[in-house]
Design a protein around this motif. Structure first.
Motif, PDB file in Angstrom:
ATOM      1  N   ARG A 230      45.687  37.781 -12.111  1.00 37.30           N
ATOM      2  CA  ARG A 230      46.381  38.997 -11.686  1.00 37.30           C
ATOM      3  C   ARG A 230      47.065  39.609 -12.905  1.00 37.30           C
ATOM      4  O   ARG A 230      47.634  38.886 -13.732  1.00 37.30           O
ATOM      5  N   THR A 231      46.994  40.906 -13.021  1.00 36.71           N
ATOM      6  CA  THR A 231      47.674  41.583 -14.139  1.00 36.71           C
ATOM      7  C   THR A 231      48.689  42.585 -13.595  1.00 36.71           C
ATOM      8  O   THR A 231      48.514  43.122 -12.491  1.00 36.71           O
ATOM      9  N   PHE A 232      49.731  42.816 -14.380  1.00 36.52           N
ATOM     10  CA  PHE A 232      50.783  43.771 -14.005  1.00 36.52           C
ATOM     11  C   PHE A 232      51.155  44.551 -15.263  1.00 36.52           C
ATOM     12  O   PHE A 232      51.422  43.933 -16.300  1.00 36.52           O
ATOM     13  N   ASN A 233      51.192  45.851 -15.165  1.00 39.57           N
ATOM     14  CA  ASN A 233      51.603  46.624 -16.343  1.00 39.57           C
ATOM     15  C   ASN A 233      53.069  46.391 -16.652  1.00 39.57           C
ATOM     16  O   ASN A 233      53.454  46.178 -17.792  1.00 39.57           O
ATOM     17  N   ARG A 239      62.408  40.711 -11.040  1.00 42.05           N
ATOM     18  CA  ARG A 239      61.357  40.605 -10.021  1.00 42.05           C
ATOM     19  C   ARG A 239      60.247  39.629 -10.420  1.00 42.05           C
ATOM     20  O   ARG A 239      59.266  39.464  -9.699  1.00 42.05           O
ATOM     21  N   LEU A 240      60.415  38.990 -11.578  1.00 42.37           N
ATOM     22  CA  LEU A 240      59.358  38.096 -12.073  1.00 42.37           C
ATOM     23  C   LEU A 240      59.118  36.914 -11.123  1.00 42.37           C
ATOM     24  O   LEU A 240      57.963  36.616 -10.774  1.00 42.37           O
ATOM     25  N   ASN A 241      60.198  36.266 -10.693  1.00 38.32           N
ATOM     26  CA  ASN A 241      60.044  35.113  -9.789  1.00 38.32           C
ATOM     27  C   ASN A 241      59.308  35.509  -8.513  1.00 38.32           C
ATOM     28  O   ASN A 241      58.409  34.794  -8.050  1.00 38.32           O
ATOM     29  N   ASP A 272      61.342  36.935 -25.209  1.00 37.50           N
ATOM     30  CA  ASP A 272      61.065  35.569 -24.756  1.00 37.50           C
ATOM     31  C   ASP A 272      61.930  35.179 -23.549  1.00 37.50           C
ATOM     32  O   ASP A 272      61.702  34.131 -22.936  1.00 37.50           O
ATOM     33  N   ASP A 273      62.890  36.041 -23.214  1.00 37.23           N
ATOM     34  CA  ASP A 273      63.724  35.801 -22.019  1.00 37.23           C
ATOM     35  C   ASP A 273      62.892  35.643 -20.749  1.00 37.23           C
ATOM     36  O   ASP A 273      63.267  34.917 -19.839  1.00 37.23           O
ATOM     37  N   TYR A 274      61.788  36.387 -20.698  1.00 36.89           N
ATOM     38  CA  TYR A 274      60.915  36.287 -19.517  1.00 36.89           C
ATOM     39  C   TYR A 274      60.495  34.828 -19.300  1.00 36.89           C
ATOM     40  O   TYR A 274      60.464  34.333 -18.185  1.00 36.89           O
TER      41      TYR A 274
END
Lengths: 354, 85
Positions: A230-233, A239-241, A272-274
């Protein structure tokens, strides 16, 4: 819909990955702002007459695609799908610079031919005599995943039985200069083992080529099953979790089912926080790995992660050099790969041992 | 003329990326295409551009190229007779 399996892998990277029997046995460390691939002896793979017009990206891909085909025991495939951020950018740069230098005259054909993004897929097809579906996806950091999605759909719908899928990008001077100017490449050299300790902006830029044979027919030597991509722009950090949970739910997989998560940390203090959010949050109790200290970062660096994930499933071994934490899984069945570049073009890839 | 022939050999090796070929391996009368040096139609276009750029010679009829590019001897003779720079 038919399941999709990964039959074979091929890699040319900043590590000695072009020999398929090897699996990060010997690590090449560096201390730089860019890192080039370890070149195989291209003459062993490409006839000299053909090699003389090939750009670096084509040469790397000739080797990695050939290795993937050899391992799969195939001489041809039904389709070739390649992801690339910038194609053969070296020849594009030289072609444009010739235009400027020669006042739009005396332009030669070779650099023009190789200055297009789809040269790699075309050259592989010419070499194999493959007249099937030939496609190139140019979508920044999700170029490789876009190729995987296309191949997956073809195989699920039985439009092909074997597909050669790859990702390639090459490192060239002007491209590096411009990325350095805009602060996307680190200003000071960084030792590969210190990537995660970096407190500065930007990445260590790399290059590489990774090819895989995918098929809807399982063989005893298949590496894994490709469950989902799955890709997301864009995804905001808060909202990552939720996005990851939904992705896993759609595959009836829980966080606890993930035996290893492979993350695309590139040492950029701003982005890198993501990854940190995941390693200290929903995946805090999961085995974690990273790889860009070995490969450098580039648009299709996640091809290295896909190679790594498949090698780990096949060997049931996580090399110490990629471990992010000390958690050990009793068995390695399901691997999630998560990547993003500068907070954009996120991708989730889920594979399972078969 | 021998200087021009040497220059041509160097330019051909460099511009056509003949990495494994040295100047000494190209005889003045070796065929450049086919069985000799093994050049092809894309190389022919590169050579036409080279004549224009480096020697100011524009080939009005590309078919002329077949004779001109037969060997280093024929190329050098044509350039010596027609060059403008």
């Amino acid at each position: 819909m038919k399941p999709v399996y990964i039959h074979s892998v091929g890699s040319v990277s900043a590590q000695k990955t072009f020999e398929n029997e090897e699996f990060l046995n010997e690590i090449r460390e560096y201390n730089d702002t860019t890192v080039k691939v370890i070149d195989p002896n291209y003459k062993d793979f490409i006839p000299p007459a053909a090699a003389r017009r090939m750009a670096r990206g084509i040469k790397m891909s000739a080797v990695s695609s050939k290795n993937a085909l050899t391992e799969a025991g195939l001489e041809n495939v039904d389709a070739i799908i390649v992801g690339t951020g910038l194609g053969c950018i070296g020849d594009s740069e030289r072609f444009v610079s010739d235009i400027i230098k020669n006042d739009e005259q005396f332009l030669t054909p070779t650099r023009f031919i190789q200055s297009s993004h789809n040269t790699v897929a075309g050259q592989i097809a010419l070499g194999l005599g493959c007249k099937g579906h030939n496609f190139t996806f140019v979508h920044s950091a999700i170029s490789f995943e876009s190729s995987l999605i296309d191949a997956k759909m073809m195989l699920e719908n039985d439009e092909a039985i074997t597909v050669l899928v790859g990702g390639v990008d090459e490192l060239v001077d002007h491209h590096v200069e411009t990325h350095r100017l805009i602060g996307h490449i680190k200003k000071e050299p960084l030792a590969s083992q210190d990537l995660l300790k970096s407190k500065t902006e930007g990445m260590v830029m790399g290059e590489g080529s990774h090819f895989f044979v995918l098929s809807n027919e399982k063989t005893p030597s298949s590496y894994s099953e490709l469950l989902a991509v799955r890709t997301f722009n864009t995804i905001s950090k808060d909202r990552l979790n939720q996005k990851i949970n939904r992705f896993l739910e759609s595959q009836q997989v829980s966080i606890e089912d993930i035996d290893l998560i492979i993350l695309g940390n590139n040492g950029d203090i701003n982005f890198d926080d993501y990854y940190k959010q995941l390693t200290t949050g929903i995946f805090a109790n999961t085995a974690q790995a990273y790889y860009k200290h070995l490969s450098g970062d580039f648009d299709t660096a996640s091809g290295f992660a896909f190679w790594l994930a498949n090698k780990i499933l096949k060997t049931q071994h996580i090399p110490d050099v990629v471990k992010l934490n000390a958690i050990e899984s009793s068995s390695l069945k399901t691997i999630l790969i998560y990547n993003q570049y500068r907070g954009e073009n996120h991708s989730l890839t889920l594979i399972r041992k078969c | 003329m021998s200087e021009l022939k040497l220059e041509l050999k160097e330019k051909i090796i460099e511009q056509l990326n003949l990495e494994d070929v040295s100047v000494d391996e190209i005889a003045d009368n070796d065929p450049l295409f086919g069985e000799g040096l093994g050049l092809d139609s894309i190389d022919a276009l590169e050579l036409i551009v080279m004549l224009d750029k480096d020697y100011g010679i524009k080939l009005a009829d590309p078919k002329e190229g077949r004779k001109i590019f037969e060997s280093i001897d024929t190329m050098a003779a044509y350039i010596a007779a027609n060059r403008s720079n």
